[in-house]
Design a protein around this motif. Structure first.
Motif, short mmCIF file in Angstrom:
data_model
loop_
_atom_site.label_atom_id
_atom_site.label_comp_id
_atom_site.label_asym_id
_atom_site.label_seq_id
_atom_site.Cartn_x
_atom_site.Cartn_y
_atom_site.Cartn_z
N VAL A 62 0.84 -1.20 0.00
CA VAL A 62 0.00 0.00 0.00
C VAL A 62 0.88 1.25 0.00
CG1 VAL A 62 -1.66 1.32 1.38
CG2 VAL A 62 -1.96 -1.13 1.09
N ARG A 63 1.95 1.22 0.78
CA ARG A 63 2.84 2.38 0.86
C ARG A 63 3.50 2.69 -0.48
NH1 ARG A 63 7.64 1.99 5.02
NH2 ARG A 63 5.88 1.64 6.39
N PHE A 64 3.91 1.64 -1.20
CA PHE A 64 4.63 1.87 -2.45
C PHE A 64 3.74 1.78 -3.69
CE2 PHE A 64 8.05 0.28 0.39
CZ PHE A 64 8.80 1.45 0.41
N ALA A 65 2.43 1.71 -3.52
CA ALA A 65 1.53 1.60 -4.66
C ALA A 65 1.45 2.89 -5.46
CB ALA A 65 0.13 1.18 -4.20
N GLY A 66 1.73 4.01 -4.84
CA GLY A 66 1.73 5.27 -5.56
C GLY A 66 0.33 5.69 -5.99
N GLN A 67 0.13 5.85 -7.30
CA GLN A 67 -1.15 6.33 -7.82
C GLN A 67 -2.18 5.23 -7.97
OE1 GLN A 67 -0.40 8.55 -11.35
NE2 GLN A 67 0.77 10.13 -10.29
N ALA A 68 -1.85 4.02 -7.62
CA ALA A 68 -2.80 2.90 -7.70
C ALA A 68 -2.99 2.31 -6.31
CB ALA A 68 -2.29 1.86 -8.67
N PRO A 69 -3.67 3.03 -5.40
CA PRO A 69 -3.76 2.56 -4.02
C PRO A 69 -4.54 1.27 -3.85
CG PRO A 69 -5.18 4.46 -4.34
CD PRO A 69 -4.39 4.29 -5.60
N ALA A 70 -5.46 0.96 -4.75
CA ALA A 70 -6.22 -0.29 -4.62
C ALA A 70 -5.47 -1.46 -5.24
CB ALA A 70 -7.59 -0.14 -5.28
N LEU A 71 -4.59 -1.19 -6.18
CA LEU A 71 -3.88 -2.26 -6.88
C LEU A 71 -2.84 -2.93 -5.98
CD1 LEU A 71 -3.58 -3.69 -9.58
CD2 LEU A 71 -1.84 -2.01 -10.18
N GLY A 72 -2.16 -2.16 -5.14
CA GLY A 72 -1.13 -2.72 -4.27
C GLY A 72 -1.63 -3.82 -3.35
N PRO A 73 -2.63 -3.54 -2.52
CA PRO A 73 -3.11 -4.60 -1.64
C PRO A 73 -3.82 -5.72 -2.39
CG PRO A 73 -4.38 -2.59 -1.29
CD PRO A 73 -3.24 -2.25 -2.18
N ALA A 74 -4.47 -5.39 -3.50
CA ALA A 74 -5.15 -6.44 -4.27
C ALA A 74 -4.15 -7.44 -4.82
CB ALA A 74 -5.96 -5.82 -5.41
N LEU A 75 -3.04 -6.96 -5.34
CA LEU A 75 -2.02 -7.87 -5.89
C LEU A 75 -1.32 -8.66 -4.80
CD1 LEU A 75 -0.42 -5.80 -8.78
CD2 LEU A 75 -1.93 -7.77 -8.95
N SER A 76 -1.08 -8.03 -3.66
CA SER A 76 -0.39 -8.78 -2.59
C SER A 76 -1.30 -9.86 -2.02
CB SER A 76 0.11 -7.83 -1.51
OG SER A 76 -0.98 -7.17 -0.90
N VAL A 77 -2.58 -9.57 -1.83
CA VAL A 77 -3.50 -10.59 -1.33
C VAL A 77 -3.67 -11.69 -2.37
CG1 VAL A 77 -5.90 -11.00 -0.67
CG2 VAL A 77 -4.68 -9.05 0.25
N ALA A 78 -3.74 -11.32 -3.66
CA ALA A 78 -3.84 -12.32 -4.73
C ALA A 78 -2.61 -13.22 -4.75
CB ALA A 78 -4.04 -11.64 -6.08
N ALA A 79 -1.44 -12.66 -4.51
CA ALA A 79 -0.22 -13.47 -4.47
C ALA A 79 -0.24 -14.45 -3.31
CB ALA A 79 1.01 -12.56 -4.39
N PHE A 80 -0.73 -14.01 -2.14
CA PHE A 80 -0.84 -14.92 -1.00
C PHE A 80 -1.82 -16.05 -1.32
CE2 PHE A 80 0.21 -11.06 1.73
CZ PHE A 80 1.54 -11.38 1.77
N ASN A 81 -2.95 -15.69 -1.91
CA ASN A 81 -3.95 -16.71 -2.26
C ASN A 81 -3.43 -17.68 -3.30
OD1 ASN A 81 -5.78 -15.67 -0.46
ND2 ASN A 81 -6.82 -14.40 -1.97
N LEU A 82 -2.67 -17.17 -4.26
CA LEU A 82 -2.09 -18.05 -5.28
C LEU A 82 -1.11 -19.03 -4.65
CD1 LEU A 82 -1.75 -18.75 -8.31
CD2 LEU A 82 0.12 -17.09 -8.33
N GLY A 83 -0.28 -18.53 -3.75
CA GLY A 83 0.67 -19.41 -3.08
C GLY A 83 0.00 -20.46 -2.22
N THR A 84 -1.09 -20.08 -1.56
CA THR A 84 -1.83 -21.05 -0.75
C THR A 84 -2.59 -22.02 -1.63
OG1 THR A 84 -2.07 -19.37 0.96
CG2 THR A 84 -3.51 -21.27 1.10
N GLY A 85 -3.19 -21.53 -2.68
CA GLY A 85 -3.99 -22.37 -3.58
C GLY A 85 -3.16 -23.39 -4.33
N ARG A 86 -1.91 -23.08 -4.60
CA ARG A 86 -1.06 -24.03 -5.32
C ARG A 86 -0.86 -25.31 -4.52
NH1 ARG A 86 0.06 -24.11 -10.34
NH2 ARG A 86 2.14 -24.84 -9.98
N LEU A 87 -0.95 -25.21 -3.21
CA LEU A 87 -0.82 -26.40 -2.37
C LEU A 87 -2.05 -27.29 -2.45
CD1 LEU A 87 0.75 -24.79 0.81
CD2 LEU A 87 1.93 -26.05 -0.98
N LEU A 88 -3.19 -26.68 -2.77
CA LEU A 88 -4.45 -27.42 -2.75
C LEU A 88 -4.85 -27.98 -4.10
CD1 LEU A 88 -6.46 -24.96 -0.49
CD2 LEU A 88 -5.24 -27.01 0.19
#
Length: 113
Positions: A62-88
């Protein structure tokens, strides 16, 4: 909570320590998986350290997202979900070469060279 509080003070050190500790705990689980009590304790510690870095990483995105404040947390949460989902995800087994049904019956076995 502790990971978030430490992440407010030293975010980069918190993420590095959490990742290094999680790696060491995974190695310890591999080595001590035959002992039930040790494995349960190590898995609890893995959850504590492994999930402690997530809020810090989301805050950094969120801090380094700059002009895309919604994109930063969305991509980081998506990356966590992708990493978790790959196990399943169930991976398909590779297909073996088709067998020769004649050799299975024992009649037409190839002669040795």
């Amino acid at each position: 909570m502790i990971g978030g509080r430490l992440g407010d003070v030293r975010p980069h050190a918190t993420t590095l320590v959490a990742a290094a500790t999680a790696t060491l705990l995974l190695l310890a689980i591999c080595l001590l998986s035959g002992y039930a009590t040790a494995t349960v304790v190590l898995i609890a510690l893995l959850g504590f350290f492994g999930l402690g870095a997530n809020p810090v990483l989301i805050a950094l995105s969120v801090r380094f997202a700059g002009q895309a404040p919604a994109l930063g947390p969305a991509l980081s949460v998506a990356a966590f979900n992708l990493g978790t989902g790959r196990l399943l995800v169930r991976r398909p087994r590779p297909r073996l070469a088709p067998r020769d049904h004649r050799s299975r019956r024992g009649r037409h076995r190839p002669s040795p060279p």
